[in-house]
Design an enzyme around this catalytic site. Structure first.
Site, short mmCIF file in Angstrom:
data_model
loop_
_atom_site.label_atom_id
_atom_site.label_comp_id
_atom_site.label_asym_id
_atom_site.label_seq_id
_atom_site.Cartn_x
_atom_site.Cartn_y
_atom_site.Cartn_z
N GLY A 248 12.95 -37.78 -35.05
CA GLY A 248 12.48 -37.06 -36.23
C GLY A 248 12.70 -37.75 -37.54
N GLU A 284 16.47 -40.44 -30.46
CA GLU A 284 15.18 -40.83 -29.88
C GLU A 284 14.05 -40.77 -30.91
OE1 GLU A 284 15.29 -38.22 -26.45
OE2 GLU A 284 14.35 -36.60 -27.60
N PRO A 285 14.06 -41.71 -31.83
CA PRO A 285 13.00 -41.76 -32.85
C PRO A 285 11.70 -42.32 -32.28
CG PRO A 285 14.49 -43.60 -33.12
CD PRO A 285 15.06 -42.79 -32.01
N GLY A 286 10.59 -41.79 -32.76
CA GLY A 286 9.29 -42.34 -32.41
C GLY A 286 8.63 -42.92 -33.64
N ARG A 287 8.31 -42.00 -34.60
CA ARG A 287 7.60 -42.39 -35.82
C ARG A 287 8.26 -43.58 -36.52
NH1 ARG A 287 4.71 -38.60 -38.68
NH2 ARG A 287 5.83 -37.00 -37.54
N ARG A 323 -4.11 -36.71 -38.22
CA ARG A 323 -3.00 -36.11 -38.96
C ARG A 323 -3.42 -35.37 -40.25
NH1 ARG A 323 0.95 -38.29 -40.75
NH2 ARG A 323 2.50 -36.86 -39.92
N CYS A 360 -18.57 -33.45 -38.16
CA CYS A 360 -19.10 -32.24 -38.78
C CYS A 360 -18.04 -31.17 -38.93
CB CYS A 360 -20.28 -31.72 -37.97
SG CYS A 360 -21.75 -32.66 -38.31
N GLU A 361 -17.01 -31.46 -39.69
CA GLU A 361 -15.97 -30.47 -40.02
C GLU A 361 -15.47 -30.79 -41.42
OE1 GLU A 361 -12.98 -29.05 -37.56
OE2 GLU A 361 -13.94 -29.64 -35.69
N TYR A 389 1.37 -41.71 -34.13
CA TYR A 389 0.51 -40.54 -33.93
C TYR A 389 -0.88 -40.78 -34.53
CZ TYR A 389 5.15 -38.67 -32.99
OH TYR A 389 6.42 -38.49 -32.51
N1 LLP Z 1 12.05 -36.38 -29.10
C1 LLP Z 1 11.34 -35.30 -28.77
C2 LLP Z 1 11.82 -34.42 -27.73
C3 LLP Z 1 10.14 -35.02 -29.45
O1 LLP Z 1 9.43 -33.95 -29.10
C4 LLP Z 1 9.68 -35.90 -30.46
C5 LLP Z 1 8.43 -35.63 -31.18
C6 LLP Z 1 10.47 -37.03 -30.75
C7 LLP Z 1 11.66 -37.23 -30.06
C8 LLP Z 1 10.08 -38.04 -31.78
O2 LLP Z 1 9.90 -37.53 -33.06
P1 LLP Z 1 9.65 -38.58 -34.25
O3 LLP Z 1 10.85 -39.47 -34.35
O4 LLP Z 1 8.44 -39.37 -33.89
O5 LLP Z 1 9.44 -37.76 -35.44
N2 LLP Z 1 1.97 -35.45 -34.00
C9 LLP Z 1 2.97 -35.13 -35.01
C10 LLP Z 1 4.38 -35.39 -34.53
C11 LLP Z 1 4.73 -34.63 -33.27
C12 LLP Z 1 6.09 -34.98 -32.76
C13 LLP Z 1 6.40 -34.35 -31.47
N3 LLP Z 1 7.68 -34.65 -30.93
C14 LLP Z 1 2.65 -35.92 -36.29
O6 LLP Z 1 1.68 -36.68 -36.32
O7 LLP Z 1 3.33 -35.77 -37.29
#
Ligand code: LLP
Length: 453
Positions: A248, A284-287, A323, A360-361, A389
């Site tokens: 997050g 567990e970061p993704g973004r 997004r 078309c939105e 994302y």
């Molecule tokens: N761990 C779990 C269990 C999660 O569900 C998520 C994200 C993450 C880690 C990673 O979160 P991050 O570090 O990437 O913020 N599509 C949305 C974001 C949805 C995230 C869902 N879960 C967007 O574009 O903002």
């Protein structure tokens, strides 16, 4: 850590290189810089040196990114069987795979239970007693992490705040009982919670609160004497390997947003967790790993002055980058020019424009009346902080083929070709024959005749 190192702004990308790529590979085009992905991994492992850092691959599950993250030493956090499959293919062994099951379809559970039998060390994270039962029914008795609903959420939009949503995790006040029961059937190795996605400095209090609750829970499980008086407290200490406090970590989308101070976040996380002897912290970061490593290039095809605003039509839309439509998310946009016989965008006046796609939105709009160097038909716009994302949420809505993606790693390589019109109908052509049909397979005529735009 300087601002420059903490985030790569869209203004910092090499404009000429982006233009060359767009001309060579057409638009819309995602460009993902693997060198920046590597830097982001390094910044995370440096800030959390004693923690397990797991990449939430739902942010970007492309093979080139996965291989880069793997080489940088991060584990993979997977949200589906498909993600587990892709992580295995990219080289992650079971001991570096964490599958987080949220209302898991039977097909996913079966895949993962099979995968766990053939690759040692895979961990399943589950957040409902039903999920535990369904795992046990399939003979799974391996590594398990219990997802807890900590009752506190955070994130950039209500749709991505998971921490307090009943959908996710076992309610906090039942977690001790569920964990204690789980050790009879599984190898319980961890507890997990995730506040939400896109946490900025304002959301850090919630993050700290979540971590502190998880630290207390970990102590209650591993040092039951510390929880004397709780009827649910385990009489025997449990052996946990880790407390996973989720991902997050936000990135600054707006040019004037300050980046998170990752070292301070890491310090605050460790402080909030407190001492849990023998138990590691996991994040567990993704973004954070991929967002500022990606841009989306799109070309201006229409400039339409109206009494209220000037609409700049581009060839990317919500099908390529969802997004803004889904979360009203802000993405920085830079005019990098390219229209014939027009001055360099740096020499044009700034003018407020609404940038909109071909869908078309009304929601298919990247920005409203935002000042940009006056766009002209033929210009390229670079949409920044699009690596997380972005491609991942692309769709074929309006029968739009998905865009191409180029990875930069010194050289530029097309890592996902642009979809063709034939890709849109492939699953129809390959469909199982219907029960009422003649029993023969549907004819498949391949990609012949497909065009690339
Ligand atoms: N761990 C779990 C269990 C999660 O569900 C998520 C994200 C993450 C880690 C990673 O979160 P991050 O570090 O990437 O913020 N599509 C949305 C974001 C949805 C995230 C869902 N879960 C967007 O574009 O903002």
């Amino acid at each position: 850590m300087t601002d420059e190192q903490s985030v790569r702004r869209v203004s910092e990308w090499d404009r000429d290189r982006l233009r060359t790529l767009a001309n060579a590979h057409d638009t819309p085009l995602y460009v993902q810089d693997l060198e920046r992905v590597r830097e982001n991994c390094e910044r995370l492992t440096a800030a959390f040196p004693d923690a397990d850092v797991r990449y939430a691959m739902k942010a970007h599950s492309g093979r080139a990114v996965l291989e880069t993250v793997h080489a940088a030493g991060l584990d993979a956090e997977c949200a589906s069987a498909g993600e587990v499959d892709r992580a295995l293919a990219a080289g992650f062994g079971g001991d570096r795979l964490h599958y987080t099951a949220v209302n898991p379809p039977a097909r996913d559970l079966e895949y993962v239970v099979d995968a766990a039998a053939s690759t040692d060390g895979l961990t399943v994270t589950a957040g409902a007693v039903d999920t535990l039962d369904r795992l046990a029914d399939r003979g799974y008795d391996g590594r398990l992490c219990l997802r807890v609903n900590p009752g506190v959420g955070a994130g950039h939009h209500e749709k991505v705040r998971t921490g307090a949503a009943a959908k996710f995790g076992v309610p906090h006040d039942r977690a001790v009982r569920v964990a204690r029961d789980a050790v009879d059937r599984f190898d319980l190795v961890g507890i997990h919670a995730h506040a939400g996605s896109g946490i900025d400095a304002d959301g850090l209090d919630s993050h700290r609160e979540l971590v502190s609750r998880m630290g207390a829970l970990a102590r209650e499980l591993t040092e039951p004497e510390a929880a004397a008086g709780d009827p649910d407290a385990s009489p025997d200490p449990l052996n946990l390997e880790y407390v996973d406090v989720g991902g997050g970590f936000g990135v600054p989308y707006r040019e004037d947003d300050a980046p998170l101070e990752l070292d301070a976040v890491a310090d605050a996380t460790r402080d909030a967790l407190g001492e849990v002897p023998g138990v590691a912290l996991a994040v567990e970061p993704g973004r954070y790993v991929v967002a500022d490593a990606g841009v989306l290039l799109t070309r201006v095809n229409t400039v339409k002055p109206t009494p209220d605003e000037t609409v700049v039509g581009v060839d990317a839309g919500m099908t390529d980058l969802l997004r803004p439509a889904m979360y009203d998310a802000y993405h920085p946009i830079r005019n990098i020019g390219g229209a014939n016989n027009e001055p360099d965008p740096a020499d044009r006046e700034s003018t407020p424009v609404t940038v909109a796609g071909p869908i078309c939105e009304t929601g298919d709009t990247f920005c409203r009346t935002r000042p940009l160097a006056r766009p002209v038909r033929g210009d390229l716009l670079a949409v920044g902080i699009a690596g997380a994302y972005g491609y991942e949420m692309a769709s074929q809505y309006n029968s739009r083929p998905r865009p191409a993606e180029v990875a930069l790693n010194g050289d530029a390589t097309v890592v996902r070709r642009r979809e063709r019109l034939a890709d849109l109908t492939r699953v129809e052509r390959e469909a199982e024959p219907s029960r009422d049909g003649d029993g023969g397979p549907a004819p498949i005529d391949g990609d012949a005749g497909g065009v690339s735009r």
